[in-house]
Scaffold this active site. Structure first.
Site, PDB file in Angstrom:
ATOM      1  N   ARG A 185       0.696  -1.053   0.163  1.00 35.87           N
ATOM      2  CA  ARG A 185      -0.193  -0.052  -0.070  1.00 35.87           C
ATOM      3  C   ARG A 185       0.748   1.230   0.032  1.00 35.87           C
ATOM      4  O   ARG A 185       0.472   2.290  -0.723  1.00 35.87           O
ATOM      5  CB  ARG A 185      -0.944   0.152   1.255  1.00 35.87           C
ATOM      6  N   CYS A 243      -1.413   5.812   9.134  1.00 34.56           N
ATOM      7  CA  CYS A 243      -1.728   4.593   8.542  1.00 34.56           C
ATOM      8  C   CYS A 243      -3.034   5.007   7.376  1.00 34.56           C
ATOM      9  O   CYS A 243      -2.937   6.075   6.825  1.00 34.56           O
ATOM     10  CB  CYS A 243      -2.306   3.553   9.652  1.00 34.56           C
TER      11      CYS A 243
END
Length: 290
Positions: A185, A243
């Site tokens: 990611r 995050c």
């Protein structure tokens, strides 16, 4: 290390406190990215006396807009929720989950930011409890309503440092900005949740999975020091963590606190950043500092 025992509690210590009938509030914060509601799992088996806290509805405020997928709860809403869990003034709180310490770390950060002391994460989570041979209770616990008082109206201005989106943009120039999402990611190879793939320019990647060992325990301080030294900690003057939506970043913040580093959370994280098409996006690997 004192900050480890202030942040984490072992299964042995929790079991001893429960067996001695010492006042303690145990909260089950099961949450996973693909299974956010852990209530059914809680009812099927939980640490005796534990109450369930819902991360999406009680540790987030989805009425807030433009602040990412898990905006922080308001002070009054958190106070009402915590009293429902039976949280009482002066009584220690232990938080646990069953997935990568994400739910328990989020609750730990939220409660500490609200000014509630003596809050710890169960190291190893539910698996450590059952792995040590301890039994589980079933059904739903009904604790006496608590009396805890939350003073800040907004946790964005609470006891723990937070970053606005503008401060997150400037963070790499002021110190270190850590992205704890998976390398895939971070690099932008895949983005299963948010509107764009990649990372905040200048951020460094320390995957949350690297912070824990193969059994879900926080790594020893010496290993955490080695891991975070790859991005220039503890030499950095300022440290921010993000995050996907401000949940798993708190695992990184807990790990840094074990090392004596107080890091700031970017609550909106990538979900807030990527939702703004005007924000720059970086892809690929970022070489470690030093």
């Amino acid at each position: 290390m004192a900050l480890r025992s202030d942040t984490l509690i072992t299964v042995a210590e929790l079991a001893a406190r429960i067996d001695s009938a010492e006042p303690i509030t145990v909260v089950d914060v099961r949450w996973q990215l693909d299974r956010p509601d852990g209530r059914a799992d809680y009812e099927r088996g939980h640490i005796p006396g534990a109450v369930y806290a819902d991360l999406d509805s009680e540790l987030s405020d989805h009425s807030a807009t433009g602040l990412g997928r898990h905006p922080l709860p308001t002070g009054p809403a958190l106070q009402a929720a915590a009293r429902g869990w039976g949280v009482r003034t002066g009584v220690p709180i232990v938080l646990y989950d069953n997935w990568n310490r994400a739910g328990s770390a989020r609750a730990w950060w939220v409660l500490r930011t609200a000014g509630i002391p003596d809050v710890r994460i169960l190291d190893g989570g539910l698996a450590a409890w059952t792995g040590a041979g301890h039994e589980l209770a079933t059904g739903i616990e009904h604790p006496e309503r608590g009396d805890i008082v939350v003073h800040p109206d907004t946790l964005y201005d609470g006891e723990s440092a937070t970053l606005t989106i503008a401060e997150a943009a400037a963070a790499p120039d002021r110190g270190v900005l850590i992205d704890v999402r998976s390398p895939e990611r971070f690099r932008g190879d895949a983005e299963p949740v948010d509107s764009a793939a990649g990372h905040i320019p200048g951020a460094r990647n320390i995957p949350g999975s690297a912070i824990l060992d193969d059994h879900g325990f926080f790594r020893p301080a010496s290993e955490l020091e080695e891991l975070f030294s790859l991005v220039g900690i503890p030499d950095a003057s300022e440290v921010g963590v993000y995050c996907g939506s401000g949940v798993t970043a708190t695992v990184g913040i807990a790990a840094l606190r074990i090392l004596g580093v107080e890091a700031a959370l970017f609550p909106g994280s990538w979900s807030q950043w990527s939702a703004d098409a005007a924000r720059p996006i970086a892809t690929g690997d970022t070489a470690p500092a030093g």
